[in-house]
Write an enzyme that holds these catalytic residues in place. Structure first.
Site, short mmCIF file in Angstrom:
data_model
loop_
_atom_site.label_atom_id
_atom_site.label_comp_id
_atom_site.label_asym_id
_atom_site.label_seq_id
_atom_site.Cartn_x
_atom_site.Cartn_y
_atom_site.Cartn_z
CG ASN A 189 0.27 6.95 -5.82
OD1 ASN A 189 0.15 7.72 -6.77
ND2 ASN A 189 -0.26 6.77 -5.42
N GLY A 227 -11.72 -1.05 -12.39
CA GLY A 227 -12.20 -1.96 -12.99
C GLY A 227 -12.67 -2.68 -14.29
CE LYS A 273 -2.88 3.15 0.38
NZ LYS A 273 -3.79 3.36 -0.59
CB CYS A 290 1.05 12.21 -3.96
SG CYS A 290 3.01 12.80 -4.98
CG ASN A 337 -10.45 4.21 -3.93
OD1 ASN A 337 -9.62 4.68 -3.02
ND2 ASN A 337 -10.25 4.26 -5.28
N GLY A 369 -7.83 7.47 1.30
CA GLY A 369 -6.90 8.34 2.16
C GLY A 369 -5.97 7.72 2.41
#
Ligand SMILES: CC(C)(C)CCc1c(C(=O)O)[nH]c(=O)[nH]c1=O
Length: 310
Positions: free
Chosen positions: A126, A220, A44, A129, A68, A71
Site C-alpha cells: 500500500n 464509493g 486489511k 503509507c 474514513n 488509522g
C-alpha cells in the site's frame, strides 16, 4: 459465461474481491469473504505491530459513498501472514496479503519476512503509507517510490502488487509509469480512496469523523470516474506484463464491466461491501454475467481493455 482470470499462475474463478480495509481485519471476516462468491480475499493492510487505529467515529457512510480516517487498525503482520499461509496450505491461492508499513524500512522488513516464508501468493504494498515527516505519502513522492521498488527487488521475488493513490495530472501517469515499467511488478491496484476529503453535518454544523479534524479518504460512487481514468491511464502506459486491479466506486455488475473495459484484470469492492456484506459478491457477479450475455461476450478477455474513443 466464463468469469475466470489468471494473474501469473494464480487462477481466480471470478474477478471480484473485497478491497483492503473493509470487513477484512479479522480471520472471521476473511473466512466469510472466502466462503462467499468473492473471487478472493484481501487482508486489511498490515503494520509490523498491531494497531488500535484512530479514535471513533473514524468512518461514515455518505449519500454517495464514504469518508474514513481509520488509522490502520490491524492485528499485526504475523496475524495476516499466518492466515494467508494457512489458507495456502488448505489449497486456497486467492488471497492478497496487504502491507502498509509506517516507514519504507518497515515495508522492507515485512517484505523480507514474506520472502523468507512459504507464502507464494499475491502481496499488495500500500503506497498510501506515510513517508518521512513533512513529505507527501509515498505514492505522491516518486523518488520514494523508485527507492522502495529498487530496494525491494534486490531481494523480493514473489508476486508484488502496488496499491496506488489516485492521480489527477496526466504527466504524473507518464512519470510514474516510466518508473513502474522498470520493475517486475505483478500488478498495480488503482485507486485507493481520494485523500483528505471533508463531509459536514448540516444540523450539528460539525465534521462527521473525529480524526484529522474531519479530513478523510473518500470512497464509493464519488470516486468511480477517477478510478476509471487511473485504470485506463495505467493500462495504456504500463508493460502488459503488469496487470491492473481496479478499485473505486464499484457497487454493481455494470461498474465491474466498466472497470474491466478500461483495462482491469481483477476488481475490488470497498465502500459498497461495508453495508451490503458478502451477498454483494453474488449480486455483482450475476449482474456482470447478465451484461456479458446481453453483449455476446463469453469471457472477460473478449472486452478487457477494449474501451473505444469517439
Ligand atoms: C491512510 C493510511 C492510514 C496511511 C493507510 C491505510 C488506509 C486507510 C486507513 O487505515 O485509514 N484508509 C484508506 O482509505 N486507505 C488506506 O490506505
Amino acid at each position: 459465461s466464463n468469469l475466470q482470470v489468471s494473474i501469473n499462475d494464480i487462477n481466480f474463478n471470478n474477478p471480484v474481491l473485497n478491497a483492503a480495509g473493509v470487513r477484512c481485519q479479522s480471520t472471521t471476516e476473511l473466512d466469510a469473504i472466502l466462503a462467499s462468491t468473492a473471487g478472493g480475499a484481501v487482508t486489511k493492510s498490515a503494520t509490523l505491530q498491531p494497531r488500535n487505529g484512530n479514535e471513533t467515529p473514524r468512518m461514515q457512510s455518505l449519500p454517495f459513498g464514504s469518508i474514513n480516517s481509520m488509522g490502520l487498525p490491524n492485528y499485526g503482520f504475523d496475524y495476516y501472514l499466518d492466515y494467508v499461509i494457512n489458507q495456502q496450505i488448505a489449497g486456497n491461492q486467492n488471497l492478497i496479503l496487504s502491507i502498509a508499513g509506517l516507514s519504507i524500512a518497515e515495508n522492507l522488513t515485512m517484505l523480507r519476512q514474506i520472502q523468507a516464508s512459504d507464502y507464494q501468493g499475491l502481496v499488495e504494498l500500500n503506497l498510501s503509507c506515510p513517508n518521512v515527516a513533512g513529505k507527501s505519502q509515498v505514492g505522491y513522492d516518486f523518488e520514494a517510490v523508485a527507492d522502495i521498488l529498487a530496494a525491494a527487488f534486490t531481494f523480493f521475488d514473489g508476486h508484488l502488487g502496488l496499491k496506488l493513490p489516485p492521480y489527477f495530472d496526466l504527466n504524473q501517469f507518464d512519470e510514474l509509469s516510466a518508473i513502474l515499467n522498470q520493475y517486475p511488478l505483478t500488478y498495480v491496484n488503482s485507486i485507493n480512496s481520494i485523500g483528505n476529503g471533508l463531509a459536514v453535518d448540516l444540523d450539528t454544523e460539525t465534521v462527521v469523523i473525529k480524526p484529522k479534524a474531519g479530513f478523510g479518504g473518500i470512497g464509493g460512487d464519488y470516486v468511480k470516474p477517477t478510478a476509471l481514468a487511473n485504470i485506463r491511464a495505467f493500462r495504456l502506459r504500463l508493460n502488459p506484463a503488469i496487470k491492473i486491479i481496479g478499485t473505486g466506486g464499484i457497487s454493481s455488475g455494470q461498474d465491474v464491466f466498466e472497470h474491466i473495459l478500461c483495462g482491469a484484470d481483477l476488481v475490488q469492492i470497498g465502500t459498497a461491501f461495508g453495508p451490503e456484506g458478502t451477498p454483494i459478491f453474488e449480486r455483482v457477479t450475476d449482474e456482470l454475467e447478465t451484461i456479458m450475455v446481453a453483449k455476446g461476450y463469453r469471457s472477460l478477455a473478449d472486452f478487457r481493455g477494449k474501451l473505444k474513443i469517439i
